[in-house]
Structure formats: C-alpha cells, structure tokens
Motif scaffolding. Structure first.
Motif, PDB file in Angstrom:
ATOM      1  N   ILE A   1      24.536  43.236  49.742  1.00  0.00           N
ATOM      2  CA  ILE A   1      24.754  41.924  49.119  1.00  0.00           C
ATOM      3  C   ILE A   1      23.484  41.083  49.206  1.00  0.00           C
ATOM      4  O   ILE A   1      23.100  40.419  48.239  1.00  0.00           O
ATOM      5  N   VAL A   2      22.827  41.130  50.341  1.00  0.00           N
ATOM      6  CA  VAL A   2      21.555  40.420  50.495  1.00  0.00           C
ATOM      7  C   VAL A   2      20.551  40.919  49.457  1.00  0.00           C
ATOM      8  O   VAL A   2      19.773  40.141  48.884  1.00  0.00           O
ATOM      9  N   GLY A   3      20.612  42.220  49.175  1.00  0.00           N
ATOM     10  CA  GLY A   3      19.720  42.809  48.183  1.00  0.00           C
ATOM     11  C   GLY A   3      19.926  42.275  46.772  1.00  0.00           C
ATOM     12  O   GLY A   3      19.038  42.395  45.932  1.00  0.00           O
ATOM     13  N   THR A   4      21.077  41.666  46.516  1.00  0.00           N
ATOM     14  CA  THR A   4      21.329  41.061  45.208  1.00  0.00           C
ATOM     15  C   THR A   4      20.836  39.612  45.151  1.00  0.00           C
ATOM     16  O   THR A   4      20.967  38.956  44.120  1.00  0.00           O
ATOM     17  N   GLY A   5      20.307  39.109  46.271  1.00  0.00           N
ATOM     18  CA  GLY A   5      19.827  37.732  46.322  1.00  0.00           C
ATOM     19  C   GLY A   5      20.859  36.734  46.815  1.00  0.00           C
ATOM     20  O   GLY A   5      20.630  35.522  46.768  1.00  0.00           O
ATOM     21  N   GLN A   6      21.982  37.231  47.318  1.00  0.00           N
ATOM     22  CA  GLN A   6      23.045  36.354  47.800  1.00  0.00           C
ATOM     23  C   GLN A   6      23.144  36.465  49.317  1.00  0.00           C
ATOM     24  O   GLN A   6      22.948  37.548  49.871  1.00  0.00           O
ATOM     25  N   PRO A   7      23.465  35.385  50.021  1.00  0.00           N
ATOM     26  CA  PRO A   7      23.627  35.476  51.468  1.00  0.00           C
ATOM     27  C   PRO A   7      24.858  36.293  51.817  1.00  0.00           C
ATOM     28  O   PRO A   7      25.841  36.315  51.060  1.00  0.00           O
ATOM     29  N   PRO A   8      24.864  36.973  52.962  1.00  0.00           N
ATOM     30  CA  PRO A   8      26.055  37.729  53.355  1.00  0.00           C
ATOM     31  C   PRO A   8      27.186  36.780  53.721  1.00  0.00           C
ATOM     32  O   PRO A   8      26.964  35.694  54.259  1.00  0.00           O
TER      33      PRO A   8
ATOM     34  N   GLY B   1      40.979  31.608  42.288  1.00  0.00           N
ATOM     35  CA  GLY B   1      41.688  32.491  43.208  1.00  0.00           C
ATOM     36  C   GLY B   1      42.957  33.087  42.638  1.00  0.00           C
ATOM     37  O   GLY B   1      43.780  33.630  43.374  1.00  0.00           O
ATOM     38  N   ILE B   2      43.137  33.022  41.322  1.00  0.00           N
ATOM     39  CA  ILE B   2      44.391  33.439  40.694  1.00  0.00           C
ATOM     40  C   ILE B   2      44.421  34.951  40.499  1.00  0.00           C
ATOM     41  O   ILE B   2      43.467  35.555  40.010  1.00  0.00           O
ATOM     42  N   SER B   3      45.558  35.560  40.875  1.00  0.00           N
ATOM     43  CA  SER B   3      45.771  36.983  40.637  1.00  0.00           C
ATOM     44  C   SER B   3      47.264  37.233  40.464  1.00  0.00           C
ATOM     45  O   SER B   3      48.079  36.354  40.728  1.00  0.00           O
ATOM     46  N   HIS B   4      47.611  38.446  40.032  1.00  0.00           N
ATOM     47  CA  HIS B   4      49.002  38.779  39.695  1.00  0.00           C
ATOM     48  C   HIS B   4      49.528  37.773  38.665  1.00  0.00           C
ATOM     49  O   HIS B   4      50.662  37.317  38.735  1.00  0.00           O
ATOM     50  N   ASN B   5      48.693  37.485  37.693  1.00  0.00           N
ATOM     51  CA  ASN B   5      48.972  36.435  36.724  1.00  0.00           C
ATOM     52  C   ASN B   5      48.074  36.677  35.510  1.00  0.00           C
ATOM     53  O   ASN B   5      46.908  37.056  35.680  1.00  0.00           O
ATOM     54  N   PRO B   6      48.560  36.460  34.296  1.00  0.00           N
ATOM     55  CA  PRO B   6      47.701  36.670  33.126  1.00  0.00           C
ATOM     56  C   PRO B   6      46.443  35.806  33.127  1.00  0.00           C
ATOM     57  O   PRO B   6      45.474  36.123  32.426  1.00  0.00           O
ATOM     58  N   ALA B   7      46.436  34.726  33.913  1.00  0.00           N
ATOM     59  CA  ALA B   7      45.267  33.843  33.976  1.00  0.00           C
ATOM     60  C   ALA B   7      44.147  34.400  34.851  1.00  0.00           C
ATOM     61  O   ALA B   7      43.081  33.779  34.958  1.00  0.00           O
ATOM     62  N   GLU B   8      44.358  35.541  35.453  1.00  0.00           N
ATOM     63  CA  GLU B   8      43.330  36.192  36.262  1.00  0.00           C
ATOM     64  C   GLU B   8      42.031  36.305  35.457  1.00  0.00           C
ATOM     65  O   GLU B   8      42.056  36.728  34.300  1.00  0.00           O
ATOM     66  N   HIS B   9      40.893  35.932  36.071  1.00  0.00           N
ATOM     67  CA  HIS B   9      39.629  35.948  35.327  1.00  0.00           C
ATOM     68  C   HIS B   9      38.467  36.258  36.267  1.00  0.00           C
ATOM     69  O   HIS B   9      38.410  35.755  37.391  1.00  0.00           O
ATOM     70  N   VAL B  10      37.551  37.065  35.761  1.00  0.00           N
ATOM     71  CA  VAL B  10      36.321  37.408  36.485  1.00  0.00           C
ATOM     72  C   VAL B  10      35.136  37.180  35.565  1.00  0.00           C
ATOM     73  O   VAL B  10      35.154  37.599  34.400  1.00  0.00           O
ATOM     74  N   ASP B  11      34.113  36.524  36.070  1.00  0.00           N
ATOM     75  CA  ASP B  11      32.890  36.313  35.303  1.00  0.00           C
ATOM     76  C   ASP B  11      32.123  37.637  35.231  1.00  0.00           C
ATOM     77  O   ASP B  11      31.877  38.267  36.263  1.00  0.00           O
ATOM     78  N   PRO B  12      31.738  38.102  34.037  1.00  0.00           N
ATOM     79  CA  PRO B  12      30.968  39.343  33.937  1.00  0.00           C
ATOM     80  C   PRO B  12      29.700  39.338  34.786  1.00  0.00           C
ATOM     81  O   PRO B  12      29.289  40.393  35.276  1.00  0.00           O
ATOM     82  N   ALA B  13      29.091  38.164  34.973  1.00  0.00           N
ATOM     83  CA  ALA B  13      27.891  38.091  35.820  1.00  0.00           C
ATOM     84  C   ALA B  13      28.224  38.429  37.267  1.00  0.00           C
ATOM     85  O   ALA B  13      27.427  39.070  37.969  1.00  0.00           O
ATOM     86  N   ASP B  14      29.402  38.008  37.726  1.00  0.00           N
ATOM     87  CA  ASP B  14      29.832  38.348  39.086  1.00  0.00           C
ATOM     88  C   ASP B  14      30.113  39.839  39.197  1.00  0.00           C
ATOM     89  O   ASP B  14      29.803  40.474  40.219  1.00  0.00           O
ATOM     90  N   ALA B  15      30.713  40.412  38.152  1.00  0.00           N
ATOM     91  CA  ALA B  15      30.966  41.851  38.151  1.00  0.00           C
ATOM     92  C   ALA B  15      29.657  42.626  38.172  1.00  0.00           C
ATOM     93  O   ALA B  15      29.538  43.667  38.832  1.00  0.00           O
ATOM     94  N   ASP B  16      28.640  42.106  37.481  1.00  0.00           N
ATOM     95  CA  ASP B  16      27.345  42.777  37.495  1.00  0.00           C
ATOM     96  C   ASP B  16      26.688  42.685  38.872  1.00  0.00           C
ATOM     97  O   ASP B  16      26.073  43.650  39.339  1.00  0.00           O
ATOM     98  N   ALA B  17      26.843  41.538  39.532  1.00  0.00           N
ATOM     99  CA  ALA B  17      26.334  41.407  40.899  1.00  0.00           C
ATOM    100  C   ALA B  17      27.029  42.406  41.818  1.00  0.00           C
ATOM    101  O   ALA B  17      26.402  43.017  42.699  1.00  0.00           O
TER     102      ALA B  17
END
Length: 411
Positions: A339-346, A376-392
């Motif tokens: 995770i540190v290697g992606t530029g984000q703090p652990p 923080g929504i899950s088990h719900n159609p409103a569940e959403h993930v930013d593609p940039a976060d998925a790439d990280a």
C-alpha cells in the motif's frame, strides 16, 4: 487506454444485469442458478484472455491458473465470491475476483512468471442467499466441510444435489495444504472507516467472530376479531419484544458488538389471523469471541424469558459459529508495504463482515485488502466503488505479489 481497475469495475457492472442476474430490475445471483452459470461463462472467458487455464472444481468454483516458474510450487490463491445477496450491489465479491484477473493479466502482458503459480478462484456460495449455509464452497476448498452439511434445500425445496453438483464428489474440492502458499482477497470495505479517513485502501488484520441462530416462537393462531388481548398467545408480538431486547443488549454493550435480525417470517401470514408461529434469524458479531458469546447467551436467555411470560414455545438452533480469524502477520506486513508503494500511508482495520478468507485460514496463511466504498454502503444497489480506488487496489495487489515472490525466493 482503460486501466485495469476501471476494467474490473466495468466487468462487475456488466454482471449486474440479466442474464447474469436472476432478478428483474436488480441483482440477485444465487449459487448454481442460471445467472450463476452465465456469470461463470463470462468470467471463464476473461480468465482465458488473461492467460489462465480454466477449470471448474467439484463444488462448482471457477478456477483460473497461471503457471509459475516452478509448476510444482505451492500456489498463491486470489479470490472472492461470485454469488450475491438479493437486490445486491455489483461489487461485493466480484470486484475481488476481477482484480485478481487483472493482476494476472498484467503479469501475462509483461511476460512475467512468479516463482509460484497463481490461481484466481471464484467461490460460489459465500452469502448463503440460496442455500442456508454461508461460505459453502470455500469450506469445501479449505477441507472443513463435512458430508452431513450437504443435506441442504433452497427456499423452493430444491436439494443441493439436484441443483447441478455431484454431492458424492463435492468434498473432493478440498485442496491439500502443501499445494497452497497463501490466500489473498481484495474486497470493498462494506463500511465507512476508509472513507472517513480519506483513504482508498486498508490492510485487514482480521475478521470478527460471528454466530448465527434460527429462532422459532410458537403460540396459537386465532381470529383477529374475536380473541381478546389477555387470551392471546401472539408469536409475532413476542418476536417483536425479543428483537427489541436483542437490539438493546447490543447497544448497551457500547463496543464493537453488533446484532442483527435480518429475516423474519410470520405464519399463517393473514391480515385477520393472530400469528401462531414466527421464525427469525439472529446474527451476532464481535472482534472478541468471548464478548460475542456472552452477548449471544444473554440474548437467548432474554428470548426464553419473553416466551415464558407470553406463554410461547421457543426453539433456537445454532446455524453457524465462525471464530474470529486473524490475517497472517507476515502477509499483513507485506500488504502494508504494498500500500505504501502506491503512495498511500498504511492503515489497518478489522472486518466486521465475514469473508471467504476467514474459512481459507484453516488451509493457508491469509491476507485481505479493503477498498473504499461510497458512504460505506453494501448489500444495496447503491453500492459504489471509484475506478481510481480499484486501480490503486490493483497496484497494491501487484506489489504484494512481487513482495511475496521475493520472500518465497529467499526462503
């Protein structure tokens, strides 16, 4: 050019509609349903494109294998689940699988092989939304499933053995420990912690202990207009009081303890009939198994007391008992560094939700990576993930794989 993370998200979206869903206007993909078969077929194609040989094991898990420099070396498993709850979001489960495919695809494009093989595994029944047994197929792979547990019927009365698997061969999905190096699972957080911290990723240190019960209260059905209140043995009123008691005990704990009544059925279910029988579930979780067990005992005692006062019969069945599952300390350290290697703090956190990783811990060391999800929504159609976060997350997974390869080669 579309990034690997964005492609993983787009593929999850693609699997969110028919024929990959058995629900019109929403997502429901139960284990061994037509939607499950369609999703497996699409996923098999993506695995093959990424350079993997694809097979289906006796528990109907889909597995793609990318050979290592030494085909006889134990394999790194990367996985999550392909099934969903009813009226689900698109990313709970499938995102971890798609990111595993993308990680292998990146290695394949670069012509790289690790010292060990990589297998991407799509488990079939983590949610237990069709058959009443969560994490069925990962338990089969981990070798912790017993034959008696396969005597299952879905809500329509269809037996597991008639749903498309060979019960006689099912347990042979178990992997030998010496064939498995480690298990890695990337998953949306399903909670608000990462978003509150302003972070895309987090290292999971462990998964909370979980108990699940089925409770049945039986009173006496009667005419809604002619049975006076003092004479009633109303099972639904008793269940309502029991549910408030459960909530109160969990609130009063003022800790990480949570308790949920997620399903209720009142019989006979007529507007003009006093309910004579009610069935409901209780889900109790905590990072501390002793706290969980003490609270569950208090809840069962409270239900028993309520039933006694209301002249109701009560039956309580333990559906499953999942112990707390710590992630492997060495792998957790590798994930921090990745995770540190992606530029984000652990950042470390505990999972309140159950995952296949907690079952796989019986087979091999495990690691988990959490990905921020909107609100923080899950088990719900409103569940959403930013593609940039998925790439990280994909970059962190590739970094983890590299670091594991270095560790393996040095051993």
């Amino acid at each position: 050019m579309v990034s690997g993370g964005a492609r993983a998200v787009a593929r999850c979206d693609a699997l969110g509609v028919p024929p990959y869903s058995d629900m019109a206007g929403g997502l429901y993909r139960g284990y061994l349903t037509p939607a499950y078969a369609h999703a497996q077929a699409a996923l098999a194609g993506w695995m093959e494109e990424a350079g993997m040989a694809v097979r289906r094991d006796p528990a109907a898990n889909l597995i793609g294998r990318y050979e290592g420099l030494d085909p006889a070396a134990p394999a790194l498993l990367i996985g999550s689940h392909l099934d969903s709850v009813r009226d689900a979001g698109c990313y709970d489960g499938p995102l971890g699988i798609m990111l595993g495919v993308e990680a292998v695809a990146a290695l394949h494009r670069a012509g790289r092989r690790l010292p060990f093989p990589i297998e991407v595994i799509a488990f079939g029944d983590e949610e237990g939304s069709r058959f009443p047994a969560a994490m069925l197929t990962s338990r089969a792979v981990a070798g912790t499933l017993v034959a008696e547990a396969l005597d299952l019927n879905d809500g329509d009365g269809v037996a597991l053995g008639d749903a498309g698997v060979d019960i006689g061969a099912y347990l042979s999905a178990a992997r030998a420990p010496e064939t498995t190096l480690a298990y890695l699972e990337a998953h949306i957080e399903q909670g608000p912690v990462l978003e509150a911290q302003g972070l895309a990723l987090g290292t999971v240190t462990g998964i909370a202990a979980q108990l699940r019960y089925q409770v049945t209260l039986r009173g006496m059905a009667g005419h809604a207009g002619t049975t006076s209140m003092p004479l009633r043995r109303d099972a639904l009123a008793g269940a309502a009081e029991a549910m408030l008691a459960i909530e109160g005990l969990a609130r009063d704990a003022a800790s990480d303890l949570v308790a949920t009544v997620g399903r209720i059925e009142a019989l006979p279910g007529a507007a003009n009939v006093i309910p004579g029988e009610v069935r409901f579930t209780i889900d109790v979780r905590s990072g501390d198994a002793a706290r969980r067990d003490s609270a569950a005992e208090a809840m069962i005692d409270a239900i028993t007391g309520i039933a006694g006062r209301r002249r109701l019969d009560v039956a309580t069945t333990l559906v499953h008992d999942l112990p707390a599952s710590p992630c492997d300390p060495q792998l957790t350290g590798l994930m921090d560094a990745a995770i540190v290697g992606t530029g984000q703090p652990p950042f470390r956190l505990v999972s309140g939700a159950g995952h296949d990783a907690m079952v796989m811990a019986a087979l091999c060391p495990t690691a988990m990576l959490f990905i921020r999800c909107k609100d923080g929504i899950s088990h719900n159609p409103a569940e959403h993930v930013d593609p940039a976060d998925a790439d990280a997350a994909l970059q962190a997974m590739l970094g983890f794989i590299d670091k594991l390869g270095e560790t393996f080669a040095a051993a």
